[in-house]
Design a protein around this motif. Sequence first.
Motif, PDB file in Angstrom:
ATOM      1  N   SER A  61       2.694 -13.451   3.559  1.00  0.00           N
ATOM      2  CA  SER A  61       2.170 -12.782   4.756  1.00  0.00           C
ATOM      3  C   SER A  61       0.870 -13.465   5.199  1.00  0.00           C
ATOM      4  CB  SER A  61       1.890 -11.311   4.415  1.00  0.00           C
ATOM      5  OG  SER A  61       0.859 -10.782   5.220  1.00  0.00           O
ATOM      6  N   TYR A  62       0.927 -14.107   6.369  1.00  0.00           N
ATOM      7  CA  TYR A  62      -0.289 -14.755   6.881  1.00  0.00           C
ATOM      8  C   TYR A  62      -1.390 -13.724   7.072  1.00  0.00           C
ATOM      9  CZ  TYR A  62       1.760 -19.332   7.696  1.00  0.00           C
ATOM     10  OH  TYR A  62       2.323 -20.579   7.519  1.00  0.00           O
ATOM     11  N   ASP A  63      -1.059 -12.561   7.643  1.00  0.00           N
ATOM     12  CA  ASP A  63      -2.081 -11.535   7.868  1.00  0.00           C
ATOM     13  C   ASP A  63      -2.774 -11.154   6.566  1.00  0.00           C
ATOM     14  OD1 ASP A  63      -0.881  -9.468  10.663  1.00  0.00           O
ATOM     15  OD2 ASP A  63      -1.580 -11.544  10.531  1.00  0.00           O
ATOM     16  N   SER A  64      -1.984 -11.010   5.510  1.00  0.00           N
ATOM     17  CA  SER A  64      -2.576 -10.616   4.223  1.00  0.00           C
ATOM     18  C   SER A  64      -3.463 -11.715   3.677  1.00  0.00           C
ATOM     19  CB  SER A  64      -1.474 -10.278   3.219  1.00  0.00           C
ATOM     20  OG  SER A  64      -0.688  -9.199   3.699  1.00  0.00           O
ATOM     21  N   GLY A 117       2.420  -7.087  -5.772  1.00  0.00           N
ATOM     22  CA  GLY A 117       1.260  -7.480  -6.575  1.00  0.00           C
ATOM     23  C   GLY A 117       0.022  -6.694  -6.158  1.00  0.00           C
ATOM     24  N   PRO A 118      -1.115  -6.960  -6.795  1.00  0.00           N
ATOM     25  CA  PRO A 118      -2.335  -6.190  -6.516  1.00  0.00           C
ATOM     26  C   PRO A 118      -2.814  -6.394  -5.087  1.00  0.00           C
ATOM     27  CG  PRO A 118      -2.779  -8.056  -7.985  1.00  0.00           C
ATOM     28  CD  PRO A 118      -1.302  -7.953  -7.846  1.00  0.00           C
ATOM     29  N   ARG A 119      -3.589  -5.462  -4.609  1.00  0.00           N
ATOM     30  CA  ARG A 119      -4.183  -5.421  -3.266  1.00  0.00           C
ATOM     31  C   ARG A 119      -3.146  -5.132  -2.184  1.00  0.00           C
ATOM     32  NH1 ARG A 119      -9.187  -9.766  -3.247  1.00  0.00           N
ATOM     33  NH2 ARG A 119      -9.810  -8.537  -1.414  1.00  0.00           N
ATOM     34  N   SER A 120      -1.957  -4.726  -2.593  1.00  0.00           N
ATOM     35  CA  SER A 120      -0.946  -4.430  -1.585  1.00  0.00           C
ATOM     36  C   SER A 120      -1.246  -3.111  -0.888  1.00  0.00           C
ATOM     37  CB  SER A 120       0.434  -4.366  -2.264  1.00  0.00           C
ATOM     38  OG  SER A 120       0.808  -5.657  -2.691  1.00  0.00           O
ATOM     39  N   GLY A 121      -0.866  -3.044   0.389  1.00  0.00           N
ATOM     40  CA  GLY A 121      -0.901  -1.806   1.137  1.00  0.00           C
ATOM     41  C   GLY A 121      -2.286  -1.261   1.419  1.00  0.00           C
ATOM     42  N   MET A 122      -3.263  -2.157   1.671  1.00  0.00           N
ATOM     43  CA  MET A 122      -4.627  -1.674   1.938  1.00  0.00           C
ATOM     44  C   MET A 122      -4.930  -1.575   3.427  1.00  0.00           C
ATOM     45  SD  MET A 122      -8.308  -3.304   0.893  1.00  0.00           S
ATOM     46  CE  MET A 122      -8.526  -2.584  -0.724  1.00  0.00           C
ATOM     47  N   LYS A 123      -4.419  -2.531   4.229  1.00  0.00           N
ATOM     48  CA  LYS A 123      -4.843  -2.638   5.624  1.00  0.00           C
ATOM     49  C   LYS A 123      -3.658  -2.463   6.575  1.00  0.00           C
ATOM     50  CE  LYS A 123      -9.055  -4.398   4.636  1.00  0.00           C
ATOM     51  NZ  LYS A 123      -9.425  -5.735   5.165  1.00  0.00           N
ATOM     52  N   ASP A 124      -3.999  -2.035   7.825  1.00  0.00           N
ATOM     53  CA  ASP A 124      -2.968  -2.022   8.867  1.00  0.00           C
ATOM     54  C   ASP A 124      -3.036  -3.336   9.652  1.00  0.00           C
ATOM     55  OD1 ASP A 124      -4.789   0.151  11.207  1.00  0.00           O
ATOM     56  OD2 ASP A 124      -4.966  -1.991  10.789  1.00  0.00           O
ATOM     57  N   ASP A 125      -2.235  -3.442  10.725  1.00  0.00           N
ATOM     58  CA  ASP A 125      -2.141  -4.762  11.390  1.00  0.00           C
ATOM     59  C   ASP A 125      -3.337  -5.060  12.288  1.00  0.00           C
ATOM     60  OD1 ASP A 125       0.255  -3.780  13.995  1.00  0.00           O
ATOM     61  OD2 ASP A 125      -1.651  -2.930  13.316  1.00  0.00           O
ATOM     62  N   ASN A 168      -6.226  -4.944  10.663  1.00  0.00           N
ATOM     63  CA  ASN A 168      -7.112  -5.215   9.529  1.00  0.00           C
ATOM     64  C   ASN A 168      -8.034  -4.027   9.232  1.00  0.00           C
ATOM     65  OD1 ASN A 168      -7.951  -6.706   7.389  1.00  0.00           O
ATOM     66  ND2 ASN A 168      -9.213  -8.134   8.572  1.00  0.00           N
ATOM     67  N   MET A 169      -7.642  -2.855   9.660  1.00  0.00           N
ATOM     68  CA  MET A 169      -8.381  -1.632   9.324  1.00  0.00           C
ATOM     69  C   MET A 169      -7.780  -1.064   8.041  1.00  0.00           C
ATOM     70  SD  MET A 169     -10.595  -1.235  11.743  1.00  0.00           S
ATOM     71  CE  MET A 169     -10.761  -3.010  11.916  1.00  0.00           C
ATOM     72  N   MET A 170      -8.570  -0.380   7.243  1.00  0.00           N
ATOM     73  CA  MET A 170      -8.024   0.235   6.029  1.00  0.00           C
ATOM     74  C   MET A 170      -7.135   1.407   6.419  1.00  0.00           C
ATOM     75  SD  MET A 170     -11.050   0.232   3.224  1.00  0.00           S
ATOM     76  CE  MET A 170     -12.283   1.048   4.220  1.00  0.00           C
ATOM     77  N   TRP A 171      -5.991   1.510   5.765  1.00  0.00           N
ATOM     78  CA  TRP A 171      -5.197   2.719   5.912  1.00  0.00           C
ATOM     79  C   TRP A 171      -6.034   3.884   5.387  1.00  0.00           C
ATOM     80  CZ3 TRP A 171      -1.082   3.230   8.783  1.00  0.00           C
ATOM     81  CH2 TRP A 171      -0.255   2.133   9.029  1.00  0.00           C
ATOM     82  N   PRO A 172      -5.982   5.018   6.105  1.00  0.00           N
ATOM     83  CA  PRO A 172      -6.796   6.169   5.650  1.00  0.00           C
ATOM     84  C   PRO A 172      -6.140   6.893   4.479  1.00  0.00           C
ATOM     85  CG  PRO A 172      -5.638   6.743   7.669  1.00  0.00           C
ATOM     86  CD  PRO A 172      -5.314   5.304   7.397  1.00  0.00           C
ATOM     87  N   GLN A 173      -5.713   6.100   3.472  1.00  0.00           N
ATOM     88  CA  GLN A 173      -5.108   6.675   2.264  1.00  0.00           C
ATOM     89  C   GLN A 173      -5.247   5.651   1.160  1.00  0.00           C
ATOM     90  OE1 GLN A 173      -1.078   6.037   4.439  1.00  0.00           O
ATOM     91  NE2 GLN A 173      -0.495   6.439   2.328  1.00  0.00           N
TER      92      GLN A 173
END
Length: 691
Positions: A427-430, A507-515, A517-522
């Motif tokens: 994932s380029y974004d990641s 792997g680690p750091r998965s599922g932290m940001k939305d598209d 680049n803001m943090m998911w509020p969870q």
Amino acid sequence: MRRTKLLATVLLGLCAAMPAAISPQPARAQATRYADAPPIAFGVAWYPEHWPEERWDTDLALMKAAGFNTVRIAEFAWSRMEPQEGAFEFEWLDRAIAAARRHGMWVVLGTPTAAPPAWMTHDYPDTLRVAEDGQRARHGGRRHFSFTSPRYREFARRIAGEMAERYGNHPGVVGWQIDNEVGPPSFDESAVAAWHAFLHERYGSIDTLNERWTTQYWSQRYNNFEQIPLVSSGQHNPGLLLEYRHFVTDVWTDYVRNQVEAIRQHADPRQLITTNSMHWNAGYDHTKLHEAVDFASWDAYVPDGRPVWINLAGNHDLVHGYKQRNFWLMETQPGRTDWVELNRALDPGQVRELAWQAVAHGADAVLYWQWRSALGGQEQYFGTLLGPDGTPAPIYQEVQQIGREFAEAGPALEGTVPRDQVAMLYSYDSRWAIDYQRHNNAFDPLEQFQSYYAPLRRQSQGVAILSPDQDFSRYPLVVAPALNVVTQEQAQRLAEYVRAGGHLVLGPRSGMKDDANMMWPQKQPGPLSDLVGAQVEQFYALDEKVPLAGGIGAGEAEIWAEVLEPQAEDVEVLQRYAAPDSWLGTSAAAVTRKVGRGTVTYLGAWLEPELLERFVGQALANAGVTPILPGTPEGVEVSERTGEGKRLLVLINHGEEAATIAVPAGARSVVGELSGGTLPGHGVAVLQLPD
Ligand code: GLA
């Protein structure tokens, strides 16, 4: 041993009740070349404009004797094709193409837009690139144009159109390369205007942008798009920085498409169009850019002359993944490069090894850069096929051997594609999001990706690298090392894949940001939490290794560690930290879970290589994936190209010592030096297997 067996039992138990895992069918081969050109294009970058025309036939005869069948020309010849604005001179190129055809060469034409002529940069300084520090480029290098300059786009479209009008139906022109290694952005006025238009298009209103970027922070709030700075890095809003990458991707894709459209207006549809890119270069999303061309091509160099075969393998698999189609190795070195501190040459036999490795991973072409150094150009020291005196360099004989072998093996290879057994999601974004905020500078997302790729490729002998938005449903095992940015839609597709019987590793750091680049509020893994059945209580940057224990076996985590908290009853803890005096304690470091007919496993720590190697072995076993050629010694690369009732094995011994190979029954040697089941050091063997 007991714990490992326990893990295998746990995972096998999770899978046992499921029908056979998804098994990948090879993609259908799609031609990357003209109708009757040789199955494997073999050749070189040739610059006829650098030499007197009376030299051309000598050079082409030597190319023919090297076993070449393809030349790439014209890619930096703008000042030769348009010496004055609007005054085109193609007669010399007509003669160069005719000469190439006389010697049996197929021609790839490069559009010359990486090197604008002096009349343009002098008369129209708005076509010049402006660096982020405001410095406007000067003439004399290359890629000194502005990628957003409307005027430059017009000039580029015109020269590409003029070339296509003249050669678009030339029976000896097999294809086109747009520009050369597009990449350097510009920060000139046109780029700033394009940036604001891009953001307006993407967000619709400045209020939406302010909300998505949380611009109340540090009073960043914008009243309008024109106030938003064009910046590439540094202490800026995470949303702005990620959108900068999306902007550069958008601009380069449009830049390439501008010329593709100009060519397509005139060219025979059998002339395919590509652009030569630079594998892991993170300047833009290569998968998106390749939507503008017919097939991918890239330039492979080993500047220190010491190839790491598993990394080169990953580079090829990345490029194959852009379009999930065979590609061209458009440039590679016949020996040495000339742009690093110590440009060591490849050892004898390694140019051949690397040529075969490219073909093994899906290259339908291998072209060298370059034929001969211009006597006065900036790359006088670069490795070439001919020396400054115009006679063959020592490497020429090794290249001749490759030419003979490609010709011999070509018919067997025709219509085949690499056999990939598992998929990795890149994932380029990641990568951009983590690179902007490493939090532990040792957390290089590319290194992390490659730390998974290496054991997966060694043990499965066939790995596809895809973007999270491509179709990975046919693979029994999908590994997404750091899906830091993930959308609801992507999470949904991953859940569907698992429920349908896929085995997913995160792997680690998965599922932290939305598209944005803001943090998911969870808590992580954000939209993947329901699937994983666990969440990250906290993450920790590690400055020292941390012991782990559990079903994967004893080992250590380094660089990054997340404390996982199972939320669902059916979550199994695979591995725990053994660090009672730290925040990590004996909390869960990895969990797995059966969902539908598949499984999902979340590794919350950066596992050191031996532990990850072990985990990969267990994950492959539990997805029902076995090596293509089991028992192959370390250092021998096994690849298979398959299709149309054919199975070709390409074996490359990258080591110094001879290796014993368990040759499959019925295998027929096509080329190479496998003898009595022994493959010498740096040896190559291509075997045709009974279908
Ligand atoms: C790049 C370019 C080529 C040449 C090589 C070698 O790959 O595509 O034009 O400059 O590097 O330096």
